[in-house]
Design a protein around this motif. Structure first.
Motif, short mmCIF file in Angstrom:
data_model
loop_
_atom_site.label_atom_id
_atom_site.label_comp_id
_atom_site.label_asym_id
_atom_site.label_seq_id
_atom_site.Cartn_x
_atom_site.Cartn_y
_atom_site.Cartn_z
N LEU A 104 19.37 -41.62 8.60
CA LEU A 104 20.29 -41.61 9.73
C LEU A 104 21.39 -42.64 9.55
CD1 LEU A 104 17.79 -41.18 12.71
CD2 LEU A 104 19.35 -39.46 11.81
N ASP A 105 21.01 -43.83 9.09
CA ASP A 105 21.99 -44.89 8.89
C ASP A 105 22.99 -44.51 7.79
OD1 ASP A 105 20.71 -46.32 10.85
OD2 ASP A 105 19.60 -47.60 9.45
N ARG A 106 22.47 -43.94 6.71
CA ARG A 106 23.35 -43.57 5.59
C ARG A 106 24.32 -42.47 5.99
NH1 ARG A 106 19.63 -42.43 0.50
NH2 ARG A 106 21.68 -41.86 -0.38
N ALA A 107 23.88 -41.59 6.91
CA ALA A 107 24.74 -40.51 7.38
C ALA A 107 25.66 -40.95 8.51
CB ALA A 107 23.89 -39.33 7.84
N GLY A 108 25.46 -42.17 8.99
CA GLY A 108 26.29 -42.66 10.09
C GLY A 108 25.97 -42.00 11.41
N PHE A 112 6.31 -34.73 6.08
CA PHE A 112 7.37 -33.81 6.48
C PHE A 112 8.68 -34.53 6.80
CE2 PHE A 112 4.09 -30.67 6.90
CZ PHE A 112 4.73 -29.44 6.78
N GLU A 113 8.67 -35.87 6.78
CA GLU A 113 9.85 -36.61 7.21
C GLU A 113 11.10 -36.22 6.43
OE1 GLU A 113 6.33 -39.19 8.25
OE2 GLU A 113 6.93 -37.92 6.58
N ARG A 114 10.95 -35.87 5.15
CA ARG A 114 12.13 -35.56 4.34
C ARG A 114 12.80 -34.27 4.79
NH1 ARG A 114 11.20 -32.57 -0.79
NH2 ARG A 114 9.18 -31.55 -0.73
N TRP A 115 12.08 -33.43 5.54
CA TRP A 115 12.69 -32.23 6.09
C TRP A 115 13.29 -32.51 7.47
CZ3 TRP A 115 13.34 -28.99 2.39
CH2 TRP A 115 12.38 -28.87 1.37
N TYR A 116 13.05 -33.68 8.00
CA TYR A 116 13.57 -34.07 9.31
C TYR A 116 14.54 -35.23 9.12
CZ TYR A 116 10.05 -31.06 11.45
OH TYR A 116 9.30 -29.97 11.84
N TRP A 117 14.06 -36.45 9.24
CA TRP A 117 14.90 -37.62 8.99
C TRP A 117 14.06 -38.87 8.94
CZ3 TRP A 117 15.34 -34.87 13.67
CH2 TRP A 117 14.71 -35.48 14.76
N THR A 118 14.64 -39.91 8.42
CA THR A 118 14.10 -41.27 8.50
C THR A 118 15.23 -42.14 9.03
OG1 THR A 118 14.82 -41.86 6.26
CG2 THR A 118 12.62 -40.86 6.50
N GLY A 119 14.88 -43.34 9.47
CA GLY A 119 15.91 -44.26 9.95
C GLY A 119 16.95 -44.54 8.89
N GLU A 120 16.49 -44.67 7.64
CA GLU A 120 17.42 -44.95 6.54
C GLU A 120 18.40 -43.81 6.35
OE1 GLU A 120 17.39 -45.72 1.69
OE2 GLU A 120 15.51 -45.42 2.80
N PRO A 158 14.93 -38.21 18.82
CA PRO A 158 13.73 -38.67 19.52
C PRO A 158 12.61 -39.07 18.57
CG PRO A 158 14.58 -36.66 20.50
CD PRO A 158 15.31 -36.85 19.20
N PRO A 159 11.68 -39.89 19.03
CA PRO A 159 10.53 -40.27 18.19
C PRO A 159 9.65 -39.07 17.87
CG PRO A 159 10.24 -41.01 20.46
CD PRO A 159 11.65 -40.53 20.35
N LEU A 182 19.57 -32.58 9.60
CA LEU A 182 20.63 -33.58 9.57
C LEU A 182 21.99 -33.00 9.23
CD1 LEU A 182 19.11 -36.86 8.09
CD2 LEU A 182 19.37 -36.12 10.45
N PRO A 183 22.07 -32.04 8.29
CA PRO A 183 23.40 -31.48 8.00
C PRO A 183 24.06 -30.87 9.24
CG PRO A 183 21.88 -30.91 6.25
CD PRO A 183 21.06 -31.54 7.34
N LYS A 184 23.28 -30.23 10.10
CA LYS A 184 23.86 -29.64 11.31
C LYS A 184 24.37 -30.73 12.26
CE LYS A 184 20.90 -25.54 11.11
NZ LYS A 184 19.84 -24.76 11.78
N ALA A 185 23.56 -31.77 12.44
CA ALA A 185 23.99 -32.86 13.32
C ALA A 185 25.23 -33.55 12.75
CB ALA A 185 22.85 -33.87 13.48
N LEU A 186 25.27 -33.71 11.44
CA LEU A 186 26.42 -34.35 10.80
C LEU A 186 27.67 -33.48 10.94
CD1 LEU A 186 27.24 -36.86 9.21
CD2 LEU A 186 26.67 -35.63 7.10
#
Length: 355
Positions: free
Chosen positions: A55-59, A45-53, A66-67, A1-5
């Motif tokens: 993603l929303d918090r990061a905008g 492993f989700e915490r090393w990837y992402w969750t919907g929450e 992808p799923p 997520l940091p890279k995408a952000l």
């Protein structure tokens, strides 16, 4: 997520034009099938990837992520374009793979509680099959490729890299690693009293301190090239024993160590691992444990075996076993205790791992 952000904030046009954020192997899945997926090794492993929450918090736009798909899951078949490019004339199924450590567990046969896979390379990953999830801040615990087991893991930051570092310093860059190990073997066990902490880039398990640094302790006028070489090799093995000791402290049994990767081809290093850890060191018949693990995963997913455990049991044979030399137990017990004493003493000088 940091890279995408970072891309969103620093390269907004690129972010807007991006359809999916994918890793390299996931992009390959997409190119082969037209299906976008993110391969999640196991629940947890989700915490090393992402969750919907998150993603929303990061905008961040959820549609760009992808799923999730599980290793071995059928993603689709080769697209007509991909089939033509690769020369296939009939539909070929495309399955999700998995991270290197995940499939190496299968390829090494570490599919029953007590078996540990030692992935050697620049860094070192010790992955132990356990019956239950173990919570200990010094280690990581995730779902194992074989259900219902768990994978207890500890990563050493610089193992092979530490050996490459001292090899270069000793002027052996142009020589094969076998020459380095031959030099190390000229020193008596214990490296003339020199103990080495291989924290050249900080350390992960069990300390999780990016400020930790490498240390030679016990240097004297008798210390030569052979002692320095052996001290570094022993230090790497002490780091492995440190992780295994922590695993045992959690109550998890450790029966053997199955080595994979380039360093696993060194008879000297394999014997040293056995002598220092006190465990049998097993060398799988196929040195490319990741590729064999992928083959086992695919064969099980396609119904050729009842599951990944059976596939790994058939495919992952053992070609060599190194057993500990009991005569060296007292020496290496003493050296290991010295190794473990050094970090707490030096930690105030290294700095706060939380900073």
């Amino acid at each position: 997520l940091p890279k995408a952000l970072w891309i969103k904030n620093q390269e907004p046009r690129l972010y807007e034009e991006t359809r999916f954020f994918l890793s390299a192997p996931e992009y390959l899945l997409y190119a082969l099938t037209g299906e976008a997926r993110t391969v999640l090794p196991a629940p947890g492993f989700e915490r090393w990837y992402w969750t919907g929450e998150l993603l929303d918090r990061a905008g961040l736009d959820r549609a760009k992520f992808p799923p999730f798909a599980a290793p071995g899951e059928l993603i689709g078949t080769l697209s007509p374009q991909a089939a033509a490019f690769l020369g296939f004339s009939r539909p070929i199924k495309v399955l999700a793979g998995g991270p290197d450590f995940f499939v190496a567990i299968l390829g090494s046969g570490a599919v029953r509680p007590g078996r540990a896979c030692d992935r050697g390379g620049t860094s070192e990953g010790i992955n132990l099959c356990t019956e239950n999830q173990i919570t200990d801040s010094r280690l990581m615990s995730y779902g194992h490729p074989v259900k219902p087991f768990w994978n207890l893991s500890g990563i050493i930051s610089t193992s092979g890299k530490a050996i490459a570092w001292i090899r270069d310093i000793l002027g052996m860059t142009a020589l094969p690693y076998s020459a380095f190990y031959e030099l190390a073997s000229r020193s008596e066990p214990g490296a003339g009293g020199v103990v080495f902490l291989p924290y050249l880039a900080g350390e992960r398990a069990p300390h999780w301190n990016p400020h930790a640094r490498g240390v030679f302790q016990g240097l004297n006028l008798s210390t030569g090239r052979a002692e320095l070489a052996r001290a570094v090799a022993e230090g790497v093995c002490f780091a492995i024993r440190d992780v295994i000791t922590v695993m045992k402290e959690t109550g998890a049994p450790v029966e053997d160590l199955r080595v994979t990767g380039g360093p696993g081809e060194s008879a000297f290093l394999n014997q040293l691992k056995a002598d220092i850890t006190g465990l049998p060191v097993l060398l799988p018949a196929c040195p490319e444990a990741e590729l064999l693990g992928l083959a086992a995963l695919a064969a099980a997913s396609l119904g050729k075996y009842a599951g990944p455990e059976e596939a790994a049991g058939v495919l992952a044979g053992i070609r060599e076993t190194r057993r500990p030399q009991s005569a060296l137990d007292p020496l290496y017990q003493d050296r290991f205790e010295k190794y473990r004493e050094l970090y707490p003493l030096l930690k105030p000088q290294f700095g706060d791992p939380a900073v």
